[in-house]
Design an enzyme around this catalytic site. Structure first.
Site, PDB file in Angstrom:
ATOM      1  N   LYS A  55      10.042   5.434   6.906  1.00  0.00           N
ATOM      2  CA  LYS A  55      10.406   4.221   6.148  1.00  0.00           C
ATOM      3  C   LYS A  55      11.560   4.588   5.220  1.00  0.00           C
ATOM      4  CE  LYS A  55       5.700   2.235   5.727  1.00  0.00           C
ATOM      5  NZ  LYS A  55       4.455   2.309   4.898  1.00  0.00           N
TER       6      LYS A  55
ATOM      7  N   HIS B  86       8.586  -0.975   9.372  1.00  0.00           N
ATOM      8  CA  HIS B  86       8.873  -2.019   8.371  1.00  0.00           C
ATOM      9  C   HIS B  86       8.021  -1.781   7.132  1.00  0.00           C
ATOM     10  CE1 HIS B  86       5.174  -4.653   9.506  1.00  0.00           C
ATOM     11  NE2 HIS B  86       4.921  -3.366   9.623  1.00  0.00           N
TER      12      HIS B  86
ATOM     13  N   HIS C 142      -3.245  -5.974   2.740  1.00  0.00           N
ATOM     14  CA  HIS C 142      -2.353  -6.962   3.356  1.00  0.00           C
ATOM     15  C   HIS C 142      -3.031  -8.286   3.674  1.00  0.00           C
ATOM     16  CE1 HIS C 142       0.402  -3.481   4.920  1.00  0.00           C
ATOM     17  NE2 HIS C 142       0.443  -3.645   3.612  1.00  0.00           N
TER      18      HIS C 142
ATOM     19  N   SER D 230       0.877  -1.176   0.000  1.00  0.00           N
ATOM     20  CA  SER D 230       0.000   0.000   0.000  1.00  0.00           C
ATOM     21  C   SER D 230       0.909   1.220   0.000  1.00  0.00           C
ATOM     22  CB  SER D 230      -0.905  -0.010   1.233  1.00  0.00           C
ATOM     23  OG  SER D 230      -0.138   0.030   2.413  1.00  0.00           O
TER      24      SER D 230
END
Ligand code: PEP
Ligand code: MG
Length: 424
Positions: free
Chosen positions: A339, A367, A158, A43
């Site tokens: 990130k 992560h 996910h 995403s």
């Protein structure tokens, strides 16, 4: 100190979703040898640095990364190997100049970030420092053990269920230590599994190791989470185990509306829904509550939820210092997800962290949904002292690797580092 690169090599490996990614090894003539592996999101924000995918349909459905591997082993190695750099940051600058594009499209953000992570590790090793210590020095912060945010129910992009919100996280804000936070998450996760199974739900896992039950309404999931926290003997809330959400609203935005559990909501109706959720459940943080193109909505979201909760931007900020500066000027959000592969180098990531710190925005290191065994982000979270990390469920090796690294840092520092969310 100089960083001399005597060897640089990339290889195509798999991430946790059966998709190809890169592992990069780097060595110096002094005998330092390091490795870094590159994560990938599902995403993603539209303004992220662009990863290179081969697009050859007959190989990994077009997802191969041999071109990026070739860039590391070819053009980048030719430029870097045999040279001395004053710092890993100078290697980053070289990579950015060599690529020459705004979004790292030419060489690929995945190629560049692999080299940047490896160079940073190499400089730390060369200095004889732990990675987190080196990163703390680089960012000028007091290191701190972060509150781990465990994504225990997966939806959205996910998981193959009907849940529109992507992430439901346990945040043990009240835990006295890293070890107790990990313990709380594991115990609640196990209780949650038992509850879901008893109610006839599948307990199969989504991409980040959370359960992916056939539930639609976020409130139903939140009810189960609160019950599981209590079943495990913890107090739901900021003194015990709180909850953080990442709805990842980009993914359920359609035709100017937000589709949640079959309902079509305007930005304001969705903000109302978040307020009701915060009234009823111990939700302390909401990430990507609205979509990245809905800045007006974000402004109202921040005004309404900001006094009561962390209003976290991920897809909207994409760890980009320039976008973050604009957000700060416009009063959008009060915290940013961090990130490294969204921006593509460690030094630009640390710049984004600096922008946040100067503006009083909190940060959470994160992560990606496609991960490897690499634990760089655990050291990054400790080093920048932000006090928050998310790395999925307390299950699945690629997620647990980060939490285990944090436990080891905690042990190695003999409880000398503070634990908890940094107060700005
Ligand atoms: C996120 O949205 O915060 C996330 C970790 O997902 P992805 O890596 O798929 O962007
Ligand atoms: Mg997110």
């Amino acid at each position: 100190m100089t960083l001399r690169i005597s060897h640089l090599h990339a290889v195509e490996i798999l991430d946790s979703r059966a998709r190809p990614t890169l592992a990069v090894t780097l060595a110096t003539p002094e005998g330092v040898q390091v490795r870094a592996a590159v994560p990938a999101g599902a995403s993603t924000g539209s303004r992220e640095a662009v990863e290179s995918r081969d697009r050859e349909r007959d190989r990994y459905q077009g997802q191969g990364v041999l071109r990026a591997v070739g860039h590391v082993n070819g053009e980048i190695a030719r430029e870097l190997v045999g040279r001395s750099f004053p710092t890993a940051a100078a290697v980053d600058a070289e990579l950015i100049a060599l690529d020459g594009t705004e979004n790292k499209t030419r060489l690929g953000a995945n190629a560049i970030v692999g080299v940047s992570l490896a160079a940073t590790r190499a400089e730390a090793a060369q200095r004889g420092q732990q990675l987190w210590q080196f990163l703390a020095e680089l960012s000028g912060t007091a290191p701190r053990l972060p509150v781990p945010h465990f994504n225990v129910v997966n939806g959205g992009a996910h998981a193959a269920n009907a849940l529109d919100f992507q992430e439901f996280m346990l945040a043990p804000l009240g835990a006295p230590s890293m070890a107790e936070a990990v313990r709380a998450a594991s115990e609640v996760y196990t209780r949650l599994k038992a509850r879901l199974a008893a109610a006839g739900h599948t307990v199969s896992l989504g991409d980040e190791g959370g359960f992916a039950p056939a539930l639609e309404r976020p409130e139903e999931v939140l009810g189960e989470l609160v019950a599981a926290i209590e079943d495990a003997g913890y107090t739901p809330g900021r003194d015990g185990v709180a909850i953080a959400l990442d709805p990842a609203a980009n993914e359920f935005r359609a035709d100017g509306h937000y589709r949640v559990a079959g309902a079509e909501l305007s930005s304001d109706q969705l903000i109302d829904r978040y307020e009701e959720i915060i009234d009823r459940f111990p939700v302390w943080s909401v990430e990507d509550g609205l979509a990245e193109d809905d800045w007006e909505g974000w402004s109202r979201l921040t005004a309404r939820l900001g006094p009561r909760a962390q209003v976290m931007g991920d897809d909207i900020f994409v760890t980009n210092p320039a976008i973050l500066r604009r957000a700060v000027e416009s009063g959008i959000g009060n915290a940013a997800l961090i990130k490294v592969n969204q921006i593509g180098t460690v030094s630009q990531t640390l710049e984004a962290v600096r922008v946040c710190r100067e503006a009083g925005y909190r940060q959470m290191v994160s992560h990606r949904s496609g991960e490897t065994d690499d634990t760089f982000i655990a050291d990054l979270a400790v080093g920048i002292g932000c006090g928050q990390i998310k790395s999925g469920a307390p299950a699945r090796g690629e997620r647990v690797a980060k939490y285990n690294r944090l436990l080891e840092i905690d042990d190695a520092t003999a409880d000398s580092l503070p634990y908890g969310v940094a107060v700005r």
